[in-house]
Design a protein around this motif. Sequence first.
Motif, PDB file in Angstrom:
ATOM      1  N   THR A 199      -7.846   0.706  16.860  1.00 24.01           N
ATOM      2  CA  THR A 199      -6.904   1.828  16.730  1.00 24.01           C
ATOM      3  C   THR A 199      -5.584   1.347  16.142  1.00 24.01           C
ATOM      4  OG1 THR A 199      -7.915   2.922  18.635  1.00 24.01           O
ATOM      5  CG2 THR A 199      -5.729   3.664  18.005  1.00 24.01           C
ATOM      6  N   GLU A 200      -5.121   0.212  16.594  1.00 22.75           N
ATOM      7  CA  GLU A 200      -3.877  -0.353  16.045  1.00 22.75           C
ATOM      8  C   GLU A 200      -4.048  -0.720  14.573  1.00 22.75           C
ATOM      9  OE1 GLU A 200      -0.777  -0.450  17.225  1.00 22.75           O
ATOM     10  OE2 GLU A 200      -1.658   0.756  18.819  1.00 22.75           O
ATOM     11  N   ARG A 201      -5.192  -1.266  14.208  1.00 24.02           N
ATOM     12  CA  ARG A 201      -5.461  -1.590  12.795  1.00 24.02           C
ATOM     13  C   ARG A 201      -5.445  -0.321  11.955  1.00 24.02           C
ATOM     14  NH1 ARG A 201     -10.584  -5.671  12.557  1.00 24.02           N
ATOM     15  NH2 ARG A 201      -9.420  -7.616  12.474  1.00 24.02           N
ATOM     16  N   LEU A 202      -6.089   0.744  12.487  1.00 21.25           N
ATOM     17  CA  LEU A 202      -6.131   2.009  11.757  1.00 21.25           C
ATOM     18  C   LEU A 202      -4.723   2.572  11.587  1.00 21.25           C
ATOM     19  CD1 LEU A 202      -7.876   4.157  10.421  1.00 21.25           C
ATOM     20  CD2 LEU A 202      -8.224   5.187  12.678  1.00 21.25           C
ATOM     21  N   ARG A 203      -3.903   2.467  12.599  1.00 21.77           N
ATOM     22  CA  ARG A 203      -2.512   2.921  12.491  1.00 21.77           C
ATOM     23  C   ARG A 203      -1.773   2.117  11.417  1.00 21.77           C
ATOM     24  NH1 ARG A 203      -0.833   3.472  18.802  1.00 21.77           N
ATOM     25  NH2 ARG A 203      -1.816   5.477  19.156  1.00 21.77           N
ATOM     26  N   SER A 204      -1.995   0.803  11.415  1.00 24.37           N
ATOM     27  CA  SER A 204      -1.336  -0.039  10.402  1.00 24.37           C
ATOM     28  C   SER A 204      -1.781   0.352   9.007  1.00 24.37           C
ATOM     29  CB  SER A 204      -1.666  -1.513  10.647  1.00 24.37           C
ATOM     30  OG  SER A 204      -1.129  -1.946  11.859  1.00 24.37           O
ATOM     31  N   LEU A 205      -3.099   0.544   8.849  1.00 21.89           N
ATOM     32  CA  LEU A 205      -3.606   0.949   7.528  1.00 21.89           C
ATOM     33  C   LEU A 205      -3.053   2.312   7.125  1.00 21.89           C
ATOM     34  CD1 LEU A 205      -7.312  -0.240   7.784  1.00 21.89           C
ATOM     35  CD2 LEU A 205      -5.509  -1.224   6.360  1.00 21.89           C
ATOM     36  N   ASN A 206      -2.949   3.226   8.066  1.00 24.27           N
ATOM     37  CA  ASN A 206      -2.386   4.541   7.755  1.00 24.27           C
ATOM     38  C   ASN A 206      -0.913   4.429   7.346  1.00 24.27           C
ATOM     39  OD1 ASN A 206      -4.729   5.935   8.119  1.00 24.27           O
ATOM     40  ND2 ASN A 206      -4.183   6.786  10.124  1.00 24.27           N
ATOM     41  N   SER A 207      -0.173   3.537   7.999  1.00 23.38           N
ATOM     42  CA  SER A 207       1.235   3.377   7.615  1.00 23.38           C
ATOM     43  C   SER A 207       1.332   2.768   6.219  1.00 23.38           C
ATOM     44  CB  SER A 207       1.999   2.550   8.649  1.00 23.38           C
ATOM     45  OG  SER A 207       1.499   1.246   8.708  1.00 23.38           O
ATOM     46  N   VAL A 208       0.409   1.839   5.874  1.00 18.58           N
ATOM     47  CA  VAL A 208       0.385   1.283   4.506  1.00 18.58           C
ATOM     48  C   VAL A 208       0.092   2.403   3.520  1.00 18.58           C
ATOM     49  CG1 VAL A 208      -0.904  -0.242   2.953  1.00 18.58           C
ATOM     50  CG2 VAL A 208      -0.201  -1.060   5.210  1.00 18.58           C
ATOM     51  N   VAL A 233       2.319   3.630   0.354  1.00 15.18           N
ATOM     52  CA  VAL A 233       1.770   3.731  -1.005  1.00 15.18           C
ATOM     53  C   VAL A 233       1.980   5.134  -1.539  1.00 15.18           C
ATOM     54  CG1 VAL A 233      -0.407   3.736  -2.325  1.00 15.18           C
ATOM     55  CG2 VAL A 233       0.089   1.867  -0.730  1.00 15.18           C
ATOM     56  N   GLU A 234       1.781   6.123  -0.716  1.00 15.54           N
ATOM     57  CA  GLU A 234       1.953   7.512  -1.133  1.00 15.54           C
ATOM     58  C   GLU A 234       3.405   7.793  -1.488  1.00 15.54           C
ATOM     59  OE1 GLU A 234       0.173  11.646   0.558  1.00 15.54           O
ATOM     60  OE2 GLU A 234       1.460  10.552   1.964  1.00 15.54           O
ATOM     61  N   GLU A 235       4.341   7.313  -0.684  1.00 10.04           N
ATOM     62  CA  GLU A 235       5.757   7.581  -0.913  1.00 10.04           C
ATOM     63  C   GLU A 235       6.303   6.763  -2.085  1.00 10.04           C
ATOM     64  OE1 GLU A 235       7.871   6.901   2.731  1.00 10.04           O
ATOM     65  OE2 GLU A 235       6.873   8.552   3.755  1.00 10.04           O
ATOM     66  N   VAL A 236       5.993   5.478  -2.112  1.00 10.64           N
ATOM     67  CA  VAL A 236       6.545   4.596  -3.138  1.00 10.64           C
ATOM     68  C   VAL A 236       5.829   4.807  -4.468  1.00 10.64           C
ATOM     69  CG1 VAL A 236       6.853   2.175  -3.823  1.00 10.64           C
ATOM     70  CG2 VAL A 236       7.300   2.871  -1.469  1.00 10.64           C
ATOM     71  N   GLY A 237       4.530   4.840  -4.451  1.00  9.88           N
ATOM     72  CA  GLY A 237       3.767   4.923  -5.698  1.00  9.88           C
ATOM     73  C   GLY A 237       3.637   6.327  -6.225  1.00  9.88           C
ATOM     74  N   GLY A 238       3.904   7.331  -5.379  1.00  8.14           N
ATOM     75  CA  GLY A 238       3.780   8.707  -5.823  1.00  8.14           C
ATOM     76  C   GLY A 238       2.338   9.166  -5.907  1.00  8.14           C
ATOM     77  N   TYR A 239       1.464   8.436  -5.350  1.00  7.30           N
ATOM     78  CA  TYR A 239       0.052   8.825  -5.359  1.00  7.30           C
ATOM     79  C   TYR A 239      -0.222   9.840  -4.247  1.00  7.30           C
ATOM     80  CZ  TYR A 239      -0.553   4.651  -8.215  1.00  7.30           C
ATOM     81  OH  TYR A 239      -0.461   3.718  -9.189  1.00  7.30           O
ATOM     82  N   ASP A 240      -1.170  10.713  -4.545  1.00  5.65           N
ATOM     83  CA  ASP A 240      -1.609  11.670  -3.527  1.00  5.65           C
ATOM     84  C   ASP A 240      -2.791  11.030  -2.793  1.00  5.65           C
ATOM     85  OD1 ASP A 240      -1.693  13.922  -2.015  1.00  5.65           O
ATOM     86  OD2 ASP A 240      -2.925  15.055  -3.425  1.00  5.65           O
TER      87      ASP A 240
END
Length: 144
Positions: free
Chosen positions: A92-101, A105-112
């Motif tokens: 669950t913690e790994r999934l949270r970390s991946l979701n934060s990454v 990526v969505e905010e910085v890269g502008g990807y949807d």
Amino acid sequence: MASAQRRASSSDSDPRYANIDERKRKRMLLNRESARRSRMRKQKQLGDLAEEVSALQKEISQVSERISVTTQRYTEMQSANNVLRAQAMELTERLRSLNSVLHIVEEVGGYDVVIPEIPDSLLEPWQFPCQIQPIMASVDILDY
């Protein structure tokens, strides 16, 4: 002593005394037989109780062994459950970390990016995600 001889001789010759002596003798024999039967009954009861004690001790031993095995299995299952809970928390913690990454990526890269939701069952493992189904017990559930 002469009077005892006189009594013995008079009881031998007197039919009344002979009848009383015969009744005493029969009564004494009946009492002896009754006492013998009573001793035999008590001896049989004692033997039956000893057999029952032996059977109960054997049953206690078997139940104690089953309790020991069941306790050991319970401890093993509890340990396995603790390992699985720890693994679920780590994942669950790994999934949270991946979701934060992915958020970064969505905010910085502008990807949807489609960011998956973390299921409630992982966040709150004590909550069951589905209806609780009754467990059907069977006669041989405890056979091992």
